[in-house]
Design an enzyme around this catalytic site. Structure first.
Site, PDB file in Angstrom:
ATOM      1  N   ASN A   6       4.601   0.981   7.622  1.00 33.88           N
ATOM      2  CA  ASN A   6       4.731   1.300   6.197  1.00 33.88           C
ATOM      3  C   ASN A   6       3.587   2.225   5.802  1.00 33.88           C
ATOM      4  OD1 ASN A   6       4.962   1.320   3.433  1.00 33.88           O
ATOM      5  ND2 ASN A   6       4.320  -0.818   3.148  1.00 33.88           N
ATOM      6  N   TRP A   7       3.903   3.504   5.583  1.00 33.42           N
ATOM      7  CA  TRP A   7       2.853   4.486   5.316  1.00 33.42           C
ATOM      8  C   TRP A   7       2.324   4.425   3.886  1.00 33.42           C
ATOM      9  CZ3 TRP A   7       4.885   9.692   7.843  1.00 33.42           C
ATOM     10  CH2 TRP A   7       5.026   9.497   9.220  1.00 33.42           C
ATOM     11  N   LYS A   8       3.056   3.747   2.987  1.00 33.11           N
ATOM     12  CA  LYS A   8       2.646   3.695   1.566  1.00 33.11           C
ATOM     13  C   LYS A   8       2.464   5.120   1.051  1.00 33.11           C
ATOM     14  CE  LYS A   8       0.793  -0.815   2.560  1.00 33.11           C
ATOM     15  NZ  LYS A   8      -0.171  -1.882   2.248  1.00 33.11           N
ATOM     16  N   HIS A  91       8.473  -4.709  -1.556  1.00 37.52           N
ATOM     17  CA  HIS A  91       7.097  -4.859  -1.062  1.00 37.52           C
ATOM     18  C   HIS A  91       6.228  -5.422  -2.180  1.00 37.52           C
ATOM     19  CE1 HIS A  91       3.085  -3.776   0.322  1.00 37.52           C
ATOM     20  NE2 HIS A  91       3.597  -3.793   1.535  1.00 37.52           N
ATOM     21  N   GLU A  93       3.412  -4.650  -3.246  1.00 37.80           N
ATOM     22  CA  GLU A  93       2.800  -3.643  -4.120  1.00 37.80           C
ATOM     23  C   GLU A  93       3.785  -3.190  -5.179  1.00 37.80           C
ATOM     24  OE1 GLU A  93       1.454  -1.108  -0.960  1.00 37.80           O
ATOM     25  OE2 GLU A  93      -0.039  -2.628  -0.436  1.00 37.80           O
ATOM     26  N   GLU A 161       4.963 -11.262   4.090  1.00 36.79           N
ATOM     27  CA  GLU A 161       3.689 -10.581   3.891  1.00 36.79           C
ATOM     28  C   GLU A 161       2.853 -11.338   2.868  1.00 36.79           C
ATOM     29  OE1 GLU A 161       3.945  -6.241   5.283  1.00 36.79           O
ATOM     30  OE2 GLU A 161       4.306  -6.304   3.147  1.00 36.79           O
ATOM     31  N   GLY A 167      -3.938  -5.331   3.594  1.00 35.62           N
ATOM     32  CA  GLY A 167      -5.017  -4.373   3.398  1.00 35.62           C
ATOM     33  C   GLY A 167      -6.388  -5.013   3.250  1.00 35.62           C
ATOM     34  N   SER A 197      -2.468  -6.904   7.590  1.00 36.57           N
ATOM     35  CA  SER A 197      -3.602  -6.629   8.479  1.00 36.57           C
ATOM     36  C   SER A 197      -3.272  -6.804   9.967  1.00 36.57           C
ATOM     37  CB  SER A 197      -4.808  -7.485   8.084  1.00 36.57           C
ATOM     38  OG  SER A 197      -5.207  -7.185   6.752  1.00 36.57           O
ATOM     39  N   GLY A 218       0.752  -1.752   7.880  1.00 35.17           N
ATOM     40  CA  GLY A 218       0.299  -0.753   6.916  1.00 35.17           C
ATOM     41  C   GLY A 218      -0.773   0.132   7.521  1.00 35.17           C
ATOM     42  N   GLY A 219      -2.030  -0.202   7.253  1.00 39.00           N
ATOM     43  CA  GLY A 219      -3.162   0.631   7.668  1.00 39.00           C
ATOM     44  C   GLY A 219      -3.134   1.059   9.125  1.00 39.00           C
TER      45      GLY A 219
HETATM   46  P1  PGA Z   1      -1.691  -3.738   6.036  1.00 42.61           P
HETATM   47  O1  PGA Z   1      -0.374  -3.555   5.120  1.00 42.61           O
HETATM   48  O2  PGA Z   1      -1.222  -3.767   7.461  1.00 42.61           O
HETATM   49  O3  PGA Z   1      -2.537  -2.535   5.731  1.00 42.61           O
HETATM   50  O4  PGA Z   1      -2.331  -5.025   5.624  1.00 42.61           O
HETATM   51  C1  PGA Z   1       0.817  -4.211   5.450  1.00 42.61           C
HETATM   52  C2  PGA Z   1       1.867  -3.906   4.406  1.00 42.61           C
HETATM   53  O5  PGA Z   1       1.526  -3.827   3.219  1.00 42.61           O
HETATM   54  O6  PGA Z   1       3.065  -3.733   4.729  1.00 42.61           O
END
Ligand code: PGA
Length: 238
Positions: A6-8, A91, A93, A161, A167, A197, A218-219
């Site tokens: 997930n590149w956000k 998600h 967010e 999640e 994050g 994470s 994500g990251g």
């Molecule tokens: P993260 O994000 O791996 O940076 O914690 C995961 C996500 O939000 O899908």
């Protein structure tokens, strides 16, 4: 086993094309599925980058209407026309910053599946909910909203999640992940990804849990080396 990145709000078209070309060359997809989820404007470029490989491209959200007065939204048919395989829905967010609710998550999932897209529907508790011993209640409510709308659809994947692990560098323990996944599976028996994470270092132990069927990253999905490392860990346990 599905590993989705997930590149956000990262990587415009130029970077997406380059990254996907490099990823397609670096990653071994035998026995697993690999997907990237770029921002809308980078979807076409990402598809060019992965061409000839088995790496899939997903969007980060999708609207429930086919057309209409919904400024800023993109329909499932539009995504299918571009050639993407699916979309992330709900998600945390989006729930936290853009007013996504259990109801809108259900409606988006329904429309995407009806259009032939795959869906990664996200659920997960906040830290306050975990501290208040409300994990099971929250997961049951969020998962039931999706299950009531679409049932155990063949193109549906759920991502667990925990919001406090996204994050933050703080991962759910393998036991916490397994416990949550079992609750979700009790309501909806579809593949369940863990997200929060995930890194190449912690992926092996998380992915080894019986009810963990992949990861939403994500990251660590923003660099080819770290993302390919997670994919390699998935191949080892697949
Ligand atoms: P993260 O994000 O791996 O940076 O914690 C995961 C996500 O939000 O899908």
């Amino acid at each position: 086993m599905l590993i989705a990145g997930n590149w956000k709000l990262f990587k415009g078209p130029r970077e997406a094309r380059e990254f996907c070309g490099a990823l397609a060359a670096a990653v071994d997809t035998s026995g697993i599925e690999v997907a990237v989820c770029p921002p809308f404007v980078s979807l076409a470029a990402a598809l060019e980058g992965v061409r000839g490989s088995a790496v899939q491209v997903f969007a980060q959200s999708v609207h429930w209407a086919e057309t209409g007065a919904f400024t800023g939204e993109v329909s499932a048919a539009m995504l299918a026309e571009v050639g993407v395989a699916g979309a992330i829905v709900g998600h945390s967010e989006r729930r936290q910053y853009f007013g996504e609710t259990d109801e809108t998550v259900a409606r988006r999932s329904e429309a995407a599946l009806a259009a032939g897209l795959r869906v990664i529907a996200c659920v997960g508790e906040t830290l306050a909910e975990r501290d208040g011993s409300r994990v099971e209640e929250v997961l049951r409510r969020q998962t039931a909203a999706i299950a009531d709308a679409v049932g155990p659809h063949a193109n549906l994947v759920v991502a667990y999640e925990p919001v406090w692990a996204i994050g933050t560098g703080r991962t759910a323990s393998p036991e916490q992940a397994q416990e949550a996944h079992a609750i979700i599976r009790d309501i909806l028996d579809v593949p369940i990804l863990y997200g929060g994470s995930v890194k190449a270092e912690n992926a092996p132990v998380l992915l080894a849990q019986p009810d963990v069927d992949g990861a939403l990253v994500g990251g660590a999905a923003l660099e080819v080396t770290s993302f390919a490392g997670i994919c390699a860990a998935a191949r080892a346990v697949a």
